[in-house]
Design an enzyme around this catalytic site. Structure first.
Site, PDB file in Angstrom:
ATOM      1  N   HIS A 118       0.793  -1.231   0.000  1.00 28.05           N
ATOM      2  CA  HIS A 118       0.000   0.000   0.000  1.00 28.05           C
ATOM      3  C   HIS A 118       0.824   1.279   0.000  1.00 28.05           C
ATOM      4  O   HIS A 118       0.248   2.364  -0.021  1.00 28.05           O
ATOM      5  CB  HIS A 118      -0.949  -0.003   1.198  1.00 28.05           C
ATOM      6  CG  HIS A 118      -0.258  -0.171   2.529  1.00 28.05           C
ATOM      7  ND1 HIS A 118      -0.904   0.000   3.722  1.00 28.05           N
ATOM      8  CD2 HIS A 118       1.029  -0.493   2.857  1.00 28.05           C
ATOM      9  CE1 HIS A 118      -0.077  -0.208   4.720  1.00 28.05           C
ATOM     10  NE2 HIS A 118       1.110  -0.508   4.220  1.00 28.05           N
ATOM     11  N   HIS A 119       2.149   1.181   0.054  1.00 28.21           N
ATOM     12  CA  HIS A 119       2.978   2.390   0.014  1.00 28.21           C
ATOM     13  C   HIS A 119       3.397   2.763  -1.414  1.00 28.21           C
ATOM     14  O   HIS A 119       3.868   3.892  -1.632  1.00 28.21           O
ATOM     15  CB  HIS A 119       4.236   2.211   0.862  1.00 28.21           C
ATOM     16  CG  HIS A 119       3.973   1.987   2.310  1.00 28.21           C
ATOM     17  ND1 HIS A 119       3.124   2.779   3.043  1.00 28.21           N
ATOM     18  CD2 HIS A 119       4.457   1.038   3.171  1.00 28.21           C
ATOM     19  CE1 HIS A 119       3.092   2.337   4.295  1.00 28.21           C
ATOM     20  NE2 HIS A 119       3.883   1.278   4.395  1.00 28.21           N
ATOM     21  N   ALA A 120       3.273   1.844  -2.356  1.00 27.07           N
ATOM     22  CA  ALA A 120       3.724   2.121  -3.726  1.00 27.07           C
ATOM     23  C   ALA A 120       2.897   3.243  -4.340  1.00 27.07           C
ATOM     24  O   ALA A 120       1.663   3.203  -4.331  1.00 27.07           O
ATOM     25  CB  ALA A 120       3.627   0.860  -4.580  1.00 27.07           C
ATOM     26  N   ASN A 161      -0.414   5.121   2.442  1.00 27.76           N
ATOM     27  CA  ASN A 161      -0.290   6.403   1.732  1.00 27.76           C
ATOM     28  C   ASN A 161      -0.418   6.272   0.223  1.00 27.76           C
ATOM     29  O   ASN A 161      -1.011   7.123  -0.441  1.00 27.76           O
ATOM     30  CB  ASN A 161       1.026   7.089   2.100  1.00 27.76           C
ATOM     31  CG  ASN A 161       2.260   6.251   1.811  1.00 27.76           C
ATOM     32  OD1 ASN A 161       2.241   5.022   1.900  1.00 27.76           O
ATOM     33  ND2 ASN A 161       3.356   6.906   1.467  1.00 27.76           N
TER      34      ASN A 161
END
Length: 316
Positions: A118-120, A161
């Site tokens: 989920h940070h990519a 993010n």
């Protein structure tokens, strides 16, 4: 319960690297040995098409990823050393999440024994996340007409993010978009947090009672508010006390209660559920300790979500 898994989810990393890469294969072994998942329920994905990745990621980033022309600074931000095997592994995991979402729509519940990256961001990797499998999968399903609305329920200790950024303009979700929820450590990475549809930041040291009270309040509320065609659950285990990168203090029983709460609430609402791993890093490695030990300990925590899902859905 069908799940996505490929042996190439595991790629070599430098000795003493912080990421427990072997947790993916260890999780498969644990779930098979316990009978939570059967051999014929494991579905091996292919590599996702580059064209599907373009639904979320930029052409320039994908070109750099494919050719290995990312800069040293970009590689440090990614947290993983670039290699052709890493690119293949990342593409396999994205397709694994697409498949898991489709299987969940068919079966009511399914999972990927990886995923939740989920940070990519569209234009770069970040925080051990190379490609955003959640965002790509949901855009693929929307394009194909499999779904109109989706809920991303992110209970990793770190705010999602990248997912929040991708769907940040998706405020038309009642007519067909993605509602994002992140319950995370307020003082933890990432330090710049694009707004999700709903963000709940928790203080360091939050334990079982306070955490479960927040979850019990938030999950039914967002299900009603989002009215999704599918829920994608990022059941990060880095909320557990002593996790290397987490700062919350859930016990093992608290983790089990969280995952059971999520599974029961979504099952009772009659909404398909897709399970993804997201983060988990066990404790800091001790001198002389084999990396396989921490990977297995982390995998055993990840298995909690699948054990609870199997128990809940077999009762229905």
């Amino acid at each position: 319960m069908r799940v996505s898994y490929h042996d190439d989810y595991v790629v070599p990393l430098p000795e003493r690297h912080a990421f427990p890469m072997r947790k993916f294969s260890a999780l498969r072994e644990i779930l098979i040995s316990e009978g939570v998942v059967l051999e014929d329920e494991i579905v091996a994905p292919r590599e996702v098409d580059w064209a599907d990745l373009l639904l979320v990621h930029t052409q320039s980033y994908l070109d750099a990823l494919a050719t290995g022309s990312i800069t040293r600074q970009e590689e440090r931000r990614m947290g993983l050393p670039w290699s052709p095997a890493l690119v293949r592994r990342s593409r396999l995991a994205v397709q694994g999440t697409i498949n898991a979402c489709m299987m969940a729509l068919e079966d009511g519940v399914a999972g990927n024994l990886a995923g939740g990256t989920h940070h990519a961001m569209p234009g770069h990797a970040e925080g051990f996340c190379v490609l955003n499998d959640v965002a790509v999968a949901l855009r693929v399903l929307q394009r194909a007409g499999w779904i109109r609305r989706a809920l991303v329920l992110d209970l990793d200790v770190h705010q999602g993010n990248g997912t929040a950024h991708v769907f940040g303009g998706d405020r038309a979700w009642p007519r067909g978009g993605v509602y994002t929820v992140s319950v995370h450590g307020a003082n933890n990475f990432p330090f710049r947090k694009p707004p999700s549809t709903l963000d709940v930041g928790l203080p360091d040291g939050t334990g079982d009672d306070a955490y479960l009270e927040v979850a019990a309040d938030a999950v039914p509320h967002v299900l009603e508010d989002a009215d999704p065609d599918v829920v994608v659950y990022l059941g990060g285990v880095d909320v557990v006390e002593a996790d290397r990168f987490g700062r919350l203090s859930l016990s093992r029983s608290g983790l089990e209660a969280r995952d059971r709460l999520v599974c029961e609430t979504i099952r009772d609402a009659g909404i398909p559920l897709c399970l993804l791993l997201s983060g988990g890093y066990a404790a800091r490695r001790q001198a002389g300790q084999a990396p396989e030990t921490l990977a297995r300990a982390t995998a055993d925590l990840h298995a909690t979500m699948y054990r609870q899902a199997a128990s809940v859905y077999r009762q229905s």
